[in-house]
Design a protein around this motif. Sequence first.
Motif, PDB file in Angstrom:
ATOM      1  N   LYS A 373      22.541  25.301   4.148  1.00 33.63           N
ATOM      2  CA  LYS A 373      20.879  25.302   4.539  1.00 33.63           C
ATOM      3  C   LYS A 373      20.448  26.820   4.864  1.00 33.63           C
ATOM      4  CE  LYS A 373      20.328  22.231   8.773  1.00 33.63           C
ATOM      5  NZ  LYS A 373      19.465  22.009   8.424  1.00 33.63           N
ATOM      6  N   PHE A 374      18.836  26.330   3.890  1.00 31.63           N
ATOM      7  CA  PHE A 374      18.893  27.530   3.178  1.00 31.63           C
ATOM      8  C   PHE A 374      16.672  28.038   3.441  1.00 31.63           C
ATOM      9  CE2 PHE A 374      20.317  25.546  -1.004  1.00 31.63           C
ATOM     10  CZ  PHE A 374      21.448  26.372  -0.706  1.00 31.63           C
ATOM     11  N   HIS A 375      16.597  29.268   3.940  1.00 39.11           N
ATOM     12  CA  HIS A 375      15.491  28.995   4.869  1.00 39.11           C
ATOM     13  C   HIS A 375      14.515  28.951   3.994  1.00 39.11           C
ATOM     14  CE1 HIS A 375      18.157  32.078   7.636  1.00 39.11           C
ATOM     15  NE2 HIS A 375      18.234  32.603   6.332  1.00 39.11           N
ATOM     16  N   ASN A 376      13.755  29.085   3.444  1.00 37.74           N
ATOM     17  CA  ASN A 376      12.943  28.274   2.560  1.00 37.74           C
ATOM     18  C   ASN A 376      12.371  26.799   3.119  1.00 37.74           C
ATOM     19  OD1 ASN A 376      14.698  27.550   0.401  1.00 37.74           O
ATOM     20  ND2 ASN A 376      13.068  27.187  -0.641  1.00 37.74           N
ATOM     21  N   GLN A 377      13.480  26.122   3.411  1.00 40.43           N
ATOM     22  CA  GLN A 377      13.620  25.096   3.876  1.00 40.43           C
ATOM     23  C   GLN A 377      13.774  23.801   4.809  1.00 40.43           C
ATOM     24  OE1 GLN A 377      17.436  23.442   0.643  1.00 40.43           O
ATOM     25  NE2 GLN A 377      15.964  24.502  -0.509  1.00 40.43           N
ATOM     26  N   SER A 378      14.961  24.993   5.866  1.00 39.24           N
ATOM     27  CA  SER A 378      15.511  24.078   6.956  1.00 39.24           C
ATOM     28  C   SER A 378      14.812  23.222   7.261  1.00 39.24           C
ATOM     29  CB  SER A 378      16.303  25.152   6.548  1.00 39.24           C
ATOM     30  OG  SER A 378      17.344  25.999   6.697  1.00 39.24           O
ATOM     31  N   THR A 379      13.507  24.157   8.074  1.00 46.24           N
ATOM     32  CA  THR A 379      12.447  23.808   9.142  1.00 46.24           C
ATOM     33  C   THR A 379      11.477  22.401   8.742  1.00 46.24           C
ATOM     34  OG1 THR A 379      12.292  26.405   9.325  1.00 46.24           O
ATOM     35  CG2 THR A 379      10.401  24.494  10.432  1.00 46.24           C
TER      36      THR A 379
END
Length: 454
Positions: A373-379
């Motif tokens: 889970k990467f911060h640039n795409q999780s949301t």
Amino acid sequence: MQAFRWGSFGARWRRLVLGALFMAGVGSAAAKVTALVGGQLIDGWGGAPVPHSVILIEGERISAVGTVDSLVVPAGAEIIDTRGMSLLPGLWDCHVHTALLGHADYAHWHGTYQPRFASEIMPAAARQLLQAGVTSAMDLGAPLADSIAVRDNIAAGKIPGPTLYVSGPFIQHAAPKGREHYRWGVSGAADARAKVGQLADAGVNVIKLIDQDQMTAAEVEAVIDEAHRRGLPVIAHAHRPEEIRRGLKYGVDRFEHTGLSTAPGYPEDVLTALKERTADMSRGLLFWCPTVEGFLNYEDNITNQLHIEDPAWEVEIPADIAADIRASLARPGWLPYYQITPVRSKTSATKIAQLMEAGVMPLIGTDSGIPMKFHNQSTWRELDAWVNRLGIDPMTAIRAATYWPAVSMKVDADYGTVSPGKYADIIAVKGDVMRYIDLLQRVDIVVKHGRRVK
């Protein structure tokens, strides 16, 4: 003053727009007034989107909201053309881990990189979140000094990132060996109060409980009572039924995850207790952050690894750390962390439906930073899963990432909607996000506290 009219796009106006769009850097902050003109506004209040909107920003805050037919744009304002775009309040992610960047091996990660959390890893995560349109985030579980330092450096403008609300270390009965830097054990009620007091004195925004079913009842009660006495909400894991029962009994403000392993749903006594709690208006809303996308998309994620192959998640991450993360994910289907997920995923939709039927208020949160889970795409992926996998309507999902998180943290006077007087945290995306929620994977404009940062 000059009135802007939707039908008056002459050569002079077009030159003005082009001039604004080609301004270098983030010059919005230097302008006395900035106007976002022409887009479809989803203001966060839950009403129908407003076409041909105008948003005026003065300094850090929104000064007026209207349409091109009703609101005058002051002469000399910097105008940002948002025609063809959806405009929303800046997104919240209610459950992130900035000290993690998606690596598969927690023991290796903490043993190797803890000294680099505050200086490199957490700032990289914060920058990625902001560029993804997340202007507010709740960082739930990291070393105390690092959490406070990164949050305060963002607030001071020293590093870019969302407005952070931090818990510092988890509270539990006994911290696992090697994880004491971000998990604090308590021994008895007095120690529980002392640990909460230490966190409160350091300036955390929330208290986070984990494995409260393994604590004594006196310890759980002491943690929650002391936190509330200090004016801090308590957020608790909901992995097991007894965690939920104890949280409800002693007054937890919010639960995390859907939990309950492979069970098909929540026990009847838990559902009854949830309904009794949500019916008690005197206690306010009961918030719940399910962090469900990883379950719903697990099989797709290991058969179609584009989100891992995408180099965008490496942006801002030191090269040696990025290479280590990528190597740890070489065989995503082999990760012990996820072996039970294919079974759990089959129960996720039922559990979400049960929670919503029980009356909890769901919030968008992702557990961003855990393996894969990467911060640039999780949301955006969580929002997409709510809408396209669970069938939740887009407005409910958007409000769970804008308005309701601000309410849950009692900062809705300043955040959560695009309204006069509130901080100008606004994002813009080309296209209609009410129809295609996954457009949020490419946020075109990010304004935080009145300053255009993307």
